[in-house]
Design a protein around this motif. Structure first.
Motif, PDB file in Angstrom:
ATOM      1  N   ALA A 334      45.143   5.058   1.377  1.00 53.10           N
ATOM      2  CA  ALA A 334      45.888   3.921   0.960  1.00 53.10           C
ATOM      3  C   ALA A 334      44.810   2.820   1.060  1.00 53.10           C
ATOM      4  CB  ALA A 334      47.077   3.744   1.429  1.00 53.10           C
ATOM      5  N   GLY A 335      43.612   2.962   1.004  1.00 51.27           N
ATOM      6  CA  GLY A 335      42.767   1.928   1.326  1.00 51.27           C
ATOM      7  C   GLY A 335      42.433   1.083   0.198  1.00 51.27           C
ATOM      8  N   PHE A 336      41.279   0.510  -0.208  1.00 48.12           N
ATOM      9  CA  PHE A 336      40.871  -0.382  -1.100  1.00 48.12           C
ATOM     10  C   PHE A 336      41.073   0.297  -2.562  1.00 48.12           C
ATOM     11  CE2 PHE A 336      37.317  -2.180  -3.630  1.00 48.12           C
ATOM     12  CZ  PHE A 336      37.757  -3.661  -3.734  1.00 48.12           C
ATOM     13  N   MET A 337      40.592   1.468  -2.779  1.00 48.81           N
ATOM     14  CA  MET A 337      40.853   2.139  -3.879  1.00 48.81           C
ATOM     15  C   MET A 337      42.086   2.878  -4.148  1.00 48.81           C
ATOM     16  SD  MET A 337      38.130   1.561  -5.526  1.00 48.81           S
ATOM     17  CE  MET A 337      38.216   2.596  -6.993  1.00 48.81           C
ATOM     18  N   GLY A 338      42.625   3.338  -3.039  1.00 50.83           N
ATOM     19  CA  GLY A 338      43.789   4.295  -3.213  1.00 50.83           C
ATOM     20  C   GLY A 338      45.116   3.500  -3.595  1.00 50.83           C
ATOM     21  N   CYS A 339      45.045   2.132  -3.061  1.00 52.48           N
ATOM     22  CA  CYS A 339      46.150   1.244  -3.463  1.00 52.48           C
ATOM     23  C   CYS A 339      46.351   0.950  -4.757  1.00 52.48           C
ATOM     24  CB  CYS A 339      45.751  -0.168  -2.891  1.00 52.48           C
ATOM     25  SG  CYS A 339      46.242   0.051  -1.189  1.00 52.48           S
ATOM     26  N   GLY A 340      45.066   0.916  -5.336  1.00 49.33           N
ATOM     27  CA  GLY A 340      45.084   0.491  -7.142  1.00 49.33           C
ATOM     28  C   GLY A 340      45.223   1.618  -7.676  1.00 49.33           C
ATOM     29  N   VAL A 341      44.765   3.066  -7.232  1.00 47.00           N
ATOM     30  CA  VAL A 341      45.157   4.392  -8.109  1.00 47.00           C
ATOM     31  C   VAL A 341      46.647   4.300  -7.926  1.00 47.00           C
ATOM     32  CG1 VAL A 341      44.999   6.496  -8.181  1.00 47.00           C
ATOM     33  CG2 VAL A 341      42.780   5.273  -7.410  1.00 47.00           C
ATOM     34  N   ASP A 356      48.602   8.323   3.697  1.00 50.15           N
ATOM     35  CA  ASP A 356      47.647   7.534   4.792  1.00 50.15           C
ATOM     36  C   ASP A 356      48.070   7.972   6.087  1.00 50.15           C
ATOM     37  OD1 ASP A 356      45.437   5.279   3.966  1.00 50.15           O
ATOM     38  OD2 ASP A 356      45.643   5.823   5.977  1.00 50.15           O
ATOM     39  N   SER A 357      46.854   8.307   6.776  1.00 45.16           N
ATOM     40  CA  SER A 357      47.225   8.248   8.355  1.00 45.16           C
ATOM     41  C   SER A 357      47.480   6.932   9.095  1.00 45.16           C
ATOM     42  CB  SER A 357      46.154   9.161   9.213  1.00 45.16           C
ATOM     43  OG  SER A 357      44.885   8.326   8.858  1.00 45.16           O
ATOM     44  N   ASP A 358      47.327   5.942   8.250  1.00 46.84           N
ATOM     45  CA  ASP A 358      47.264   4.576   8.955  1.00 46.84           C
ATOM     46  C   ASP A 358      48.747   3.749   8.618  1.00 46.84           C
ATOM     47  OD1 ASP A 358      47.235   2.157   9.863  1.00 46.84           O
ATOM     48  OD2 ASP A 358      45.344   1.596   9.061  1.00 46.84           O
ATOM     49  N   PRO A 359      49.516   3.619   9.462  1.00 47.49           N
ATOM     50  CA  PRO A 359      50.762   3.134   8.829  1.00 47.49           C
ATOM     51  C   PRO A 359      50.878   1.966   8.274  1.00 47.49           C
ATOM     52  CG  PRO A 359      51.055   3.485  11.221  1.00 47.49           C
ATOM     53  CD  PRO A 359      49.816   3.862  10.795  1.00 47.49           C
ATOM     54  N   GLU A 360      49.565   1.183   8.563  1.00 47.85           N
ATOM     55  CA  GLU A 360      49.258  -0.253   8.213  1.00 47.85           C
ATOM     56  C   GLU A 360      48.959  -0.130   6.630  1.00 47.85           C
ATOM     57  OE1 GLU A 360      46.902  -2.969  10.611  1.00 47.85           O
ATOM     58  OE2 GLU A 360      48.419  -2.590  12.185  1.00 47.85           O
ATOM     59  N   VAL A 396      55.774   6.140  -0.007  1.00 50.53           N
ATOM     60  CA  VAL A 396      54.432   6.162   0.948  1.00 50.53           C
ATOM     61  C   VAL A 396      54.874   6.953   2.413  1.00 50.53           C
ATOM     62  CG1 VAL A 396      53.741   4.150   0.127  1.00 50.53           C
ATOM     63  CG2 VAL A 396      55.422   3.959   2.107  1.00 50.53           C
ATOM     64  N   THR A 397      53.940   7.771   2.789  1.00 49.21           N
ATOM     65  CA  THR A 397      54.360   8.678   3.816  1.00 49.21           C
ATOM     66  C   THR A 397      52.911   9.088   4.623  1.00 49.21           C
ATOM     67  OG1 THR A 397      55.045  10.843   4.202  1.00 49.21           O
ATOM     68  CG2 THR A 397      53.755  10.642   2.189  1.00 49.21           C
ATOM     69  N   ASP A 398      53.340   9.515   5.854  1.00 49.73           N
ATOM     70  CA  ASP A 398      52.055  10.148   6.608  1.00 49.73           C
ATOM     71  C   ASP A 398      52.315  11.773   6.467  1.00 49.73           C
ATOM     72  OD1 ASP A 398      53.903  10.511   8.206  1.00 49.73           O
ATOM     73  OD2 ASP A 398      52.795   9.413   9.856  1.00 49.73           O
ATOM     74  N   LEU A 403      53.793  15.930  -0.571  1.00 54.63           N
ATOM     75  CA  LEU A 403      52.890  16.391  -1.701  1.00 54.63           C
ATOM     76  C   LEU A 403      53.554  17.342  -2.636  1.00 54.63           C
ATOM     77  CD1 LEU A 403      49.499  15.843  -0.120  1.00 54.63           C
ATOM     78  CD2 LEU A 403      50.587  14.059  -1.648  1.00 54.63           C
ATOM     79  N   GLU A 404      54.392  18.123  -1.816  1.00 60.24           N
ATOM     80  CA  GLU A 404      55.229  19.361  -2.463  1.00 60.24           C
ATOM     81  C   GLU A 404      55.408  19.004  -4.097  1.00 60.24           C
ATOM     82  OE1 GLU A 404      57.946  22.147  -0.514  1.00 60.24           O
ATOM     83  OE2 GLU A 404      56.127  21.953   0.497  1.00 60.24           O
ATOM     84  N   GLY A 405      55.244  19.807  -4.985  1.00 59.26           N
ATOM     85  CA  GLY A 405      55.578  19.442  -6.546  1.00 59.26           C
ATOM     86  C   GLY A 405      54.542  18.635  -7.168  1.00 59.26           C
ATOM     87  N   CYS A 406      53.365  17.920  -6.638  1.00 61.20           N
ATOM     88  CA  CYS A 406      52.627  17.327  -7.083  1.00 61.20           C
ATOM     89  C   CYS A 406      51.721  18.367  -7.977  1.00 61.20           C
ATOM     90  CB  CYS A 406      51.562  16.744  -6.289  1.00 61.20           C
ATOM     91  SG  CYS A 406      52.235  15.208  -5.411  1.00 61.20           S
ATOM     92  N   ASP A 407      51.478  17.605  -9.327  1.00 64.18           N
ATOM     93  CA  ASP A 407      50.642  18.377 -10.474  1.00 64.18           C
ATOM     94  C   ASP A 407      49.272  18.076 -10.080  1.00 64.18           C
ATOM     95  OD1 ASP A 407      52.919  19.262 -11.734  1.00 64.18           O
ATOM     96  OD2 ASP A 407      53.245  17.010 -12.339  1.00 64.18           O
ATOM     97  N   LEU A 408      49.122  16.982  -9.679  1.00 64.53           N
ATOM     98  CA  LEU A 408      47.675  16.365  -9.184  1.00 64.53           C
ATOM     99  C   LEU A 408      47.610  15.542  -8.030  1.00 64.53           C
ATOM    100  CD1 LEU A 408      44.783  15.641 -10.295  1.00 64.53           C
ATOM    101  CD2 LEU A 408      45.847  13.533 -11.545  1.00 64.53           C
TER     102      LEU A 408
END
Ligand code: NAD
Length: 735
Positions: A334-341, A356-360, A396-398, A403-408
């Motif tokens: 959930a960094g610079f790109m992940g937040c946007g995606v 993300d491994s970082d709660p912040e 949002v999760t660590d 992710l179970e059930g994700c198609d992508l």
């Protein structure tokens, strides 16, 4: 009267409701059938005494998307073929064809009977020009509808009265801004400006339009009434003179005069407002013919409209794979790109898990989504109730189990092969066999990353551009083993988030990063040659690039350029890098810690408020400064365009690019390659491959082997071939 694209409903008091509803398409567009129907409608309004007035409505969600540009492309092909035999006759034929709608719309507004336009939704280009020729415009209160004249974006100008009517409704300044930027307005903005008269609930639309027609006493346009005064005053008033002088300066600054249509719009308004509207319309039609016959229009229509539309509609999608639009998508990092995606995914209605491994970082992902949706609501592009629904879809999760059930799943973690391998394996432990795993890496080869996967066939690159919300391109990268199902999933996903995909094969830098790197490198080399930095930056923009190469490098990060170059040297040897570029980057990054905008010190110095100016110390690291008077700016411009075009051609030789449309669309949308050229391959095609090869050889002789054309180009030059003929996209082969 037989109408093909409209239906007629004539009521007892002679009010005619013409409903535009073209068969077999979701959008009404203006083509030859529609023009024939409009001719019939106008003639009937002029001659049938039983008709007292009319409403023009749409049977579809939108009113109209404008002219069918493939019709214009065909007209152009005929023109170019005819021009070789008889240029005058060919131009006359083109003019007669392209001025037809303008004449029809003038007849419509002077037919003597009231005509209202009921806008059920979006009305753009020729569709909006039709509305402007009606005496009254009412729009349905629906979110998402857009109104405007975006012709300039494909190298054209509004040719059916748009420049003349808009500039008789708005002030000079507002009219010029709208027309020259091709701005699209929301209904409320259009009403605020007086371009739409009323906004009413969708179910009342036709009734309100009919009521207006029944009550209308003066079925004329304001500009046809006695005593009409231009809202912006006369062109030659002190205010008018001020506006047009400033407009000329702005045109030059914004377009470097690369866009003839923008200049012609200014001329149409300036000249047209000094004469009666009929003459103004003639002036506009003549400029339109000139604009459409320009190489810029041909290039932009093909790349920025036709090719882009074909790619958006799935030109590269494997045909026999059923729909695979994901319902649930995971985003790791959930960094610079992940937040946007994560935001664009949830905004498109897909259930989204951000890990993300970082709660912040997770906090930031949620806050980012909240900010984005609030901004959309503020701009009237989303409804207040969309906010809760969107945040509900964003988990949002660590915990990888989520992710179970994700198609992508798309990973956007640090650019590190080991970390990426770990997250791939941790995610795959919770995914079904059918799910696809994608990497947003910008530099690491997909085939290599896929080695960490337990099913490399389902591994693919989905490369976003920053900022994700704004950038329309997504580069999909096929690894050596990527299968069709993974490609279909990636393409269906990109379509769902309403971006434009290109599909490329795996190689260092893929397509976009590889080509844009040559632009930045050329800037570094010019600096090392002693070309003054302001000239380098200005030449880049004059060539049509959105920013100079040094400014671009600052945005992306100077140390990233250094790292990539250093890695290339280590992997491929000293000959693979240019020592002058190495020198510049080493001086910047290693010796001076100038990393770009991110630490406010790069080729530019940045203030806390975001202002910037070229770093005065640049002369310390560049070569001896050349006398600016001795520098040929045209050559600098040419070098920038040629070096990128050459690299794009090499991408075709290397089979990184397999569809020429993708190189052109990708280069313009991905890094802003001079849009007026239609993209790097169209740039070569329009110049002629033989001329391009001669030019490259001359540059290679003076500037070095990076300009040497490759075997494919030499072969094509010898055979007189173009890229679009030799590598004709599938649709053209069939034609
Ligand atoms: P970033 O440093 O802003 O974010 C990376 C995130 O990944 C961080 O929040 C970090 O906590 C998280 N992360 C790292 N290791 C993790 C792990 N093992 N498990 C879970 N989370 C982990 O990076 P970024 O700029 O967003 O780049 C991410 C990826 O996107 C990189 O591969 C980069 O090359 C690519 N990319 C970046 C850009 C860009 O402009 N920044 C553009 C295109 C692609």
């Amino acid at each position: 009267m037989a109408l093909k694209t409209f239906t007629l409903d004539l009521d007892a008091d002679g009010l005619a409701l013409f409903t535009w509803d073209m068969a077999g398409t979701s959008m009404n567009v203006i083509n030859l059938d529609v023009m024939a129907d409009l001719e019939t409608i106008v003639t009937r309004l002029e001659t049938d005494e039983a008709i007292t007035g009319a409403v023009i409505a749409s049977g579809k969600q939108a009113f109209s998307g404008g002219a069918d540009l493939s019709m214009l492309e065909t007209a152009l092909k005929t023109y170019h073929a005819g021009r070789k035999m008889d240029p005058v006759a060919a131009t006359e034929a083109l003019h007669s064809e392209t001025s037809r709608l303008s004449k029809l719309l003038r007849r419509l507004e002077t037919c003597g009977k009231p005509v209202a336009c009921a806008l059920s939704g979006t009305a753009l280009g020729g569709g909006f020009e039709l509305a402007l020729a009606c005496h009254y415009r009412v729009a349905a209160d629906t979110s998402g509808a857009k109104f405007g004249l975006p012709e300039v974006k494909v190298g054209l100008l509004p040719g059916a009265g748009g420049t003349q009517r808009i500039s008789r409704i708005l002030s000079h300044q507002d009219a010029l801004q709208l027309l020259m930027q091709g701005r699209e307005l929301r209904a409320r903005q259009a009403k605020g400006m007086g371009l739409i008269d009323d906004i009413v609930p969708a179910n009342a639309l036709t009734d309100v339009a009919k009521a207006w027609v029944r009550d209308c006493k003066t079925p004329t346009q304001a500009w046809d009434r006695k005593g009409f005064k231009l809202p912006g005053g006369r062109v030659w008033s002190p205010h008018g003179a001020q506006t047009f002088i400033a407009a000329n300066a702005i045109l030059r600054r914004e377009t470097a005069l690369n866009y003839p249509a923008a200049r012609m719009i200014l001329a149409c308004v300036y000249e047209g407002l000094q004469v009666p509207i009929d003459t103004g319309l003639t002036i506009e039609s003549r400029y339109f013919t000139k604009a459409i016959a320009s190489p810029e229009a041909a290039a932009m229509i093909r790349t920025l409209f036709l090719s882009m539309q074909e790619l958006n509609k799935g030109a590269r999608r494997p045909k026999d794979v059923p729909d695979r639009t994901p319902k649930k998508v995971g985003v790791i990092g959930a960094g610079f790109m992940g937040c946007g995606v994560a935001y664009v995914t949830a905004a498109a209605g897909m259930e989204t898990v951000v890990l993300d491994s970082d709660p912040e970082a997770l906090e930031r992902a949620r806050a980012h989504a909240e900010r984005q949706i609030a901004d959309q609501i503020g701009k009237g592009r989303a409804q207040p109730e969309d906010k809760a629904a969107l945040l509900d879809r964003l988990d949002v999760t660590d915990d990888y189990a989520a992710l179970e059930g994700c198609d992508l799943v798309i990973e956007a973690v640090f650019e590190d092969t080991g970390i990426k391998a770990d997250v791939t394996q941790s995610a795959e432990a919770h995914l079904s066999n059918d799910a696809v795993f994608a990497s947003n890496t910008s530099t690491l080869p997909i085939t290599g990353l896929a080695k960490a996967s337990c099913r490399p066939g389902q591994f693919i690159g989905i490369h976003f551009f920053s900022p994700v919300e704004k950038m329309r391109l997504v580069e999909i990268i096929l690894g050596n083993g990527t299968n069709d199902a993974a490609l279909a999933t990636a393409l269906d996903y990109v379509r769902a988030i309403r971006k434009t995909p290109i599909v490329v094969n795996d190689a260092r830098g893929f397509f976009t990063s590889r080509v844009v790197a040559t632009y930045v490198r050329e800037g570094h080399i010019m600096l090392a040659e002693g070309v003054p930095a302001p000239m380098i930056e200005t030449a880049g923009k004059l060539a049509g690039m959105p920013v100079g190469p040094l400014a671009l490098n600052d945005e992306v990060a100077v140390d990233l350029a250094w790292k990539i170059l250093d890695a290339t040297r280590k992997e491929m040897g000293e000959d693979a890098v240019d020592p002058r570029q190495m020198h510049i980057l080493e001086e910047m990054v290693i010796k001076r810690g100038r990393l770009g905008r991110k630490n406010q010190k790069g080729f530019y110095d940045y203030t806390d408020t975001g202002e910037k100016r070229l770093w005065p110390g640049l002369s310390e690291i560049s070569g001896a400064q050349l006398d600016p008077e001795a520098v040929d700016v045209d050559e600098l411009k040419r070098r920038f365009l040629v070096v990128q075009a050459l690299e794009s051609a090499r991408c075709v030789s290397d089979k990184v690019i397999t569809d020429v449309r993708e190189a052109d669309v990708g280069a313009i949308l991905g890094f802003g390659y001079a849009p007026h050229t239609g993209g790097p391959l169209t740039y070569i095609d329009q110049m002629g491959t033989a001329t391009f090869v001669t030019l490259c050889k001359a540059l290679a002789e003076r500037l070095g082997p990076r300009f040497q054309p490759d075997v494919l180009l030499e072969e094509m030059a010898g055979a007189g071939e173009t890229f679009y003929a030799r590598f004709a996209p599938e649709k053209d082969k069939a034609a």
